[in-house]
Design a protein around this motif. Structure first.
Motif, PDB file in Angstrom:
ATOM      1  N   GLU A  53       0.799  -1.220   0.000  1.00  0.00           N
ATOM      2  CA  GLU A  53       0.000   0.000   0.000  1.00  0.00           C
ATOM      3  C   GLU A  53       0.838   1.279   0.000  1.00  0.00           C
ATOM      4  N   SER A  75      -4.899   4.909  -4.075  1.00  0.00           N
ATOM      5  CA  SER A  75      -6.294   4.470  -4.055  1.00  0.00           C
ATOM      6  C   SER A  75      -6.477   3.223  -4.910  1.00  0.00           C
ATOM      7  N   LEU A  78      -5.013   0.174  -3.106  1.00  0.00           N
ATOM      8  CA  LEU A  78      -5.891  -0.304  -2.041  1.00  0.00           C
ATOM      9  C   LEU A  78      -7.071  -1.083  -2.616  1.00  0.00           C
ATOM     10  N   ALA A  79      -7.607  -0.606  -3.728  1.00  0.00           N
ATOM     11  CA  ALA A  79      -8.723  -1.311  -4.373  1.00  0.00           C
ATOM     12  C   ALA A  79      -8.272  -2.665  -4.899  1.00  0.00           C
ATOM     13  N   THR A  80      -7.087  -2.715  -5.464  1.00  0.00           N
ATOM     14  CA  THR A  80      -6.562  -3.975  -5.990  1.00  0.00           C
ATOM     15  C   THR A  80      -6.286  -4.955  -4.861  1.00  0.00           C
ATOM     16  N   ALA A  81      -5.742  -4.470  -3.751  1.00  0.00           N
ATOM     17  CA  ALA A  81      -5.451  -5.332  -2.614  1.00  0.00           C
ATOM     18  C   ALA A  81      -6.714  -6.016  -2.103  1.00  0.00           C
ATOM     19  N   ALA A  82      -7.822  -5.289  -2.111  1.00  0.00           N
ATOM     20  CA  ALA A  82      -9.091  -5.859  -1.649  1.00  0.00           C
ATOM     21  C   ALA A  82      -9.622  -6.916  -2.604  1.00  0.00           C
ATOM     22  N   TRP A  83      -9.239  -6.826  -3.860  1.00  0.00           N
ATOM     23  CA  TRP A  83      -9.720  -7.752  -4.886  1.00  0.00           C
ATOM     24  C   TRP A  83      -8.894  -9.032  -4.971  1.00  0.00           C
ATOM     25  N   ASP A  87      -4.515 -10.676   0.908  1.00  0.00           N
ATOM     26  CA  ASP A  87      -4.291  -9.244   1.098  1.00  0.00           C
ATOM     27  C   ASP A  87      -2.810  -8.969   1.322  1.00  0.00           C
ATOM     28  N   ARG A  89      -1.403  -6.049   1.862  1.00  0.00           N
ATOM     29  CA  ARG A  89      -1.147  -4.849   2.646  1.00  0.00           C
ATOM     30  C   ARG A  89      -0.463  -5.175   3.976  1.00  0.00           C
TER      31      ARG A  89
END
Length: 220
Positions: A53, A75, A78-83, A87, A89
């Motif tokens: 991140e 941003s 962070l969106a990619t990490a959630a997908w 994870d 991060r």
């Protein structure tokens, strides 16, 4: 992908120094389009310990990104990490090459290892130090990020364990003497053009003579 198609069982991928911050999405798309890893174990040699991140925040400004661009890239990370399936991060080394290492770890189960240590082991660096008066290493820009797993820091750490002084030849040095000491460097010489490079050679030749004198001086 060529290595996987050729039947490689272990693939080593060196990452870092990229001006791209796509979170590794391009690489994942390429792997899928190429038929996957076909059972090969992927080891990613990372040049930094930065987490996923923070990739844009730490490296974006170096590559010309302004504050607005850094915020947009972060941003997206962070969106990619959630997908991603896992994870990345907060995990060290997942931010190398704009998040490429993190995506490979999260989606393909890649093993992340410090790149400089793997390369130094592969070339038998510790054994080579036995015959060295001093070690020369280099980097484009020597700064606070150097300590985050980059080559200069890794070389200095190994050499210090053997008592061999290390000098860095760099394009730019942003560290003072205290900062160099923290890294374990005996000195750093800026050499951003041919004239400066010739001057650096003279400086380092003198440093080698001093190292030899100290080594050969009678004890007691």
């Amino acid at each position: 992908m060529a290595a996987a198609r050729a039947g490689a069982q272990r693939i080593l991928l060196g990452v870092g120094g990229s001006a791209t911050t796509d979170g590794g999405l391009g690489a994942l798309q390429a792997v899928r389009a190429g038929g996957g890893l076909r059972g090969a174990h992927l080891t990613v040699l990372c040049d930094v310990r930065t987490p996923y991140e923070r990739a844009a925040e730490v490296y974006g400004p170096q590559k010309g990104a302004d504050a607005e661009t850094v915020a947009r890239l972060t941003s997206r990370l962070l969106a990619t990490a959630a997908w991603l399936p896992r994870d990345p991060r907060g995990r060290p080394m997942t931010g190398a090459a704009g998040g490429l290492s993190g995506a490979l770890w999260a989606d393909l189960g890649a093993e992340l290892v410090p790149g400089v240590q793997a390369v130094l082991d592969a070339v038998g660096f510790d054994a080579l130090l036995g015959g060295a008066d001093l070690v020369l290493t280099g980097e484009g820009r020597l700064d606070a990020q150097t300590a985050e797993g980059k080559v200069v820091a890794g070389v200095a750490r190994r050499a210090a364990a053997k008592g061999v002084p290390v000098h860095a030849v760099v394009g730019r040095c942003d560290l003072d003497d205290a900062g160099l000491a923290v890294l374990g460097l005996a000195g750093a010489v800026e050499a951003g053009d041919p004239g400066a490079l010739r001057s650096a050679a003279r400086t380092l030749t003198s440093a080698r003579r001093r190292a030899l004198s100290r080594r050969d001086a009678p004890s007691g």
